[in-house]
Design a protein around this motif. Structure first.
Motif, PDB file in Angstrom:
ATOM      1  N   MET A 298       0.835  -1.171   0.000  1.00 41.44           N
ATOM      2  CA  MET A 298       0.000   0.000   0.000  1.00 41.44           C
ATOM      3  C   MET A 298       0.893   1.251   0.000  1.00 41.44           C
ATOM      4  SD  MET A 298      -2.908   1.216   2.714  1.00 41.44           S
ATOM      5  CE  MET A 298      -1.945   1.681   4.110  1.00 41.44           C
ATOM      6  N   THR A 299       0.605   2.164  -0.894  1.00 40.96           N
ATOM      7  CA  THR A 299       1.358   3.406  -0.962  1.00 40.96           C
ATOM      8  C   THR A 299       0.813   4.393   0.058  1.00 40.96           C
ATOM      9  OG1 THR A 299       1.836   3.090  -3.301  1.00 40.96           O
ATOM     10  CG2 THR A 299       2.059   5.310  -2.441  1.00 40.96           C
ATOM     11  N   ARG A 300       1.736   5.004   0.774  1.00 44.78           N
ATOM     12  CA  ARG A 300       1.387   6.018   1.769  1.00 44.78           C
ATOM     13  C   ARG A 300       2.005   7.339   1.327  1.00 44.78           C
ATOM     14  NH1 ARG A 300       0.926   3.187   7.066  1.00 44.78           N
ATOM     15  NH2 ARG A 300       1.148   0.996   6.610  1.00 44.78           N
ATOM     16  N   VAL A 301       1.379   8.425   1.692  1.00 50.21           N
ATOM     17  CA  VAL A 301       1.923   9.749   1.413  1.00 50.21           C
ATOM     18  C   VAL A 301       2.030  10.483   2.741  1.00 50.21           C
ATOM     19  CG1 VAL A 301       1.622  11.934   0.216  1.00 50.21           C
ATOM     20  CG2 VAL A 301       0.923   9.806  -0.897  1.00 50.21           C
ATOM     21  N   PHE A 302       3.241  10.904   3.058  1.00 48.06           N
ATOM     22  CA  PHE A 302       3.486  11.695   4.256  1.00 48.06           C
ATOM     23  C   PHE A 302       3.803  13.110   3.802  1.00 48.06           C
ATOM     24  CE2 PHE A 302       4.654   7.331   5.396  1.00 48.06           C
ATOM     25  CZ  PHE A 302       3.799   7.142   6.468  1.00 48.06           C
ATOM     26  N   SER A 303       2.994  14.044   4.245  1.00 52.04           N
ATOM     27  CA  SER A 303       3.160  15.447   3.861  1.00 52.04           C
ATOM     28  C   SER A 303       3.614  16.255   5.056  1.00 52.04           C
ATOM     29  CB  SER A 303       1.832  16.016   3.354  1.00 52.04           C
ATOM     30  OG  SER A 303       1.403  15.315   2.213  1.00 52.04           O
ATOM     31  N   GLY A 304       4.209  17.397   4.748  1.00 50.36           N
ATOM     32  CA  GLY A 304       4.632  18.292   5.808  1.00 50.36           C
ATOM     33  C   GLY A 304       5.081  19.614   5.243  1.00 50.36           C
ATOM     34  N   SER A 305       5.567  20.448   6.124  1.00 50.86           N
ATOM     35  CA  SER A 305       6.011  21.773   5.711  1.00 50.86           C
ATOM     36  C   SER A 305       6.840  22.403   6.818  1.00 50.86           C
ATOM     37  CB  SER A 305       4.811  22.667   5.399  1.00 50.86           C
ATOM     38  OG  SER A 305       4.100  22.955   6.579  1.00 50.86           O
ATOM     39  N   CYS A 306       7.337  23.575   6.496  1.00 48.95           N
ATOM     40  CA  CYS A 306       7.984  24.391   7.511  1.00 48.95           C
ATOM     41  C   CYS A 306       6.898  24.925   8.452  1.00 48.95           C
ATOM     42  CB  CYS A 306       8.758  25.532   6.854  1.00 48.95           C
ATOM     43  SG  CYS A 306       7.691  26.652   5.902  1.00 48.95           S
ATOM     44  N   HIS A 307       7.289  25.700   9.438  1.00 54.85           N
ATOM     45  CA  HIS A 307       6.340  26.219  10.418  1.00 54.85           C
ATOM     46  C   HIS A 307       5.278  27.122   9.793  1.00 54.85           C
ATOM     47  CE1 HIS A 307       5.131  28.852  13.855  1.00 54.85           C
ATOM     48  NE2 HIS A 307       4.963  27.660  14.396  1.00 54.85           N
ATOM     49  N   CYS A 308       5.691  27.978   8.846  1.00 56.72           N
ATOM     50  CA  CYS A 308       4.732  28.926   8.260  1.00 56.72           C
ATOM     51  C   CYS A 308       4.005  28.358   7.037  1.00 56.72           C
ATOM     52  CB  CYS A 308       5.429  30.236   7.890  1.00 56.72           C
ATOM     53  SG  CYS A 308       6.534  30.145   6.462  1.00 56.72           S
ATOM     54  N   GLY A 309       4.421  27.199   6.540  1.00 57.43           N
ATOM     55  CA  GLY A 309       3.752  26.558   5.416  1.00 57.43           C
ATOM     56  C   GLY A 309       4.259  26.956   4.043  1.00 57.43           C
ATOM     57  N   SER A 310       5.298  27.779   3.969  1.00 57.67           N
ATOM     58  CA  SER A 310       5.818  28.222   2.663  1.00 57.67           C
ATOM     59  C   SER A 310       6.606  27.145   1.919  1.00 57.67           C
ATOM     60  CB  SER A 310       6.738  29.438   2.840  1.00 57.67           C
ATOM     61  OG  SER A 310       6.005  30.530   3.300  1.00 57.67           O
ATOM     62  N   LEU A 311       7.267  26.275   2.650  1.00 59.90           N
ATOM     63  CA  LEU A 311       8.126  25.235   2.069  1.00 59.90           C
ATOM     64  C   LEU A 311       7.516  23.889   2.405  1.00 59.90           C
ATOM     65  CD1 LEU A 311      10.847  24.469   0.716  1.00 59.90           C
ATOM     66  CD2 LEU A 311      11.911  24.730   2.942  1.00 59.90           C
TER      67      LEU A 311
END
Length: 139
Positions: free
Chosen positions: A1-14
């Protein structure tokens, strides 16, 4: 099963997305003993069979040090370290900082302390070809 882990910097720009068939419990985060990783409390993971997408704003200039071959992606606004990438010809390979992922707490394994200071450039590039996640940088 393929999983996707998402994230970002604190402010969400990166942003970052890691596609993988591995569960969080199958990853062993690494913490390099260099000053950069220690100062950022970085815990990086990679999956050579996965896919990594780094979404950086155009004004974000990656930070380089040491051999000068690795782009460390830090947000120009909030300063968070999200990922690192290395380009090999037409291919990008990278690692993601677990601390930047939305599901960071699911990656509960203690990080393994690593020290790559003695590596030659050829050894470092070979290790990355074998162990880092292929992917792309989106601007």
């Amino acid at each position: 099963m393929t999983r996707v882990f998402s994230g970002s910097c604190h402010c969400g720009s990166l942003g970052v997305r890691l596609r993988t068939t591995l569960a969080p419990s199958e990853f062993v985060p690494r913490r390099d003993s260099c000053g950069f990783c220690l100062r950022h409390a970085a815990r990086v993971i990679s999956d050579p069979k996965g896919w990594l997408e780094i979404a950086a704003p155009r004004e974000a200039t990656p930070y380089r040090f040491g051999m000068g071959i690795t782009d460390f992606h830090l947000c120009p606004r909030c300063g968070c370290f999200v990922a690192a990438s290395w380009i090999d010809g037409d291919h990008l390979f990278g690692v993601v900082n677990v601390n930047a992922l939305d599901e960071r707490d699911a990656f509960s394994a203690a990080p393994v302390i690593t020290d790559f200071d003695a590596e030659t450039r050829a050894e470092r590039e070979g290790r990355r070809r074998r162990g880092w996640t292929p992917g792309r940088l989106a601007r």
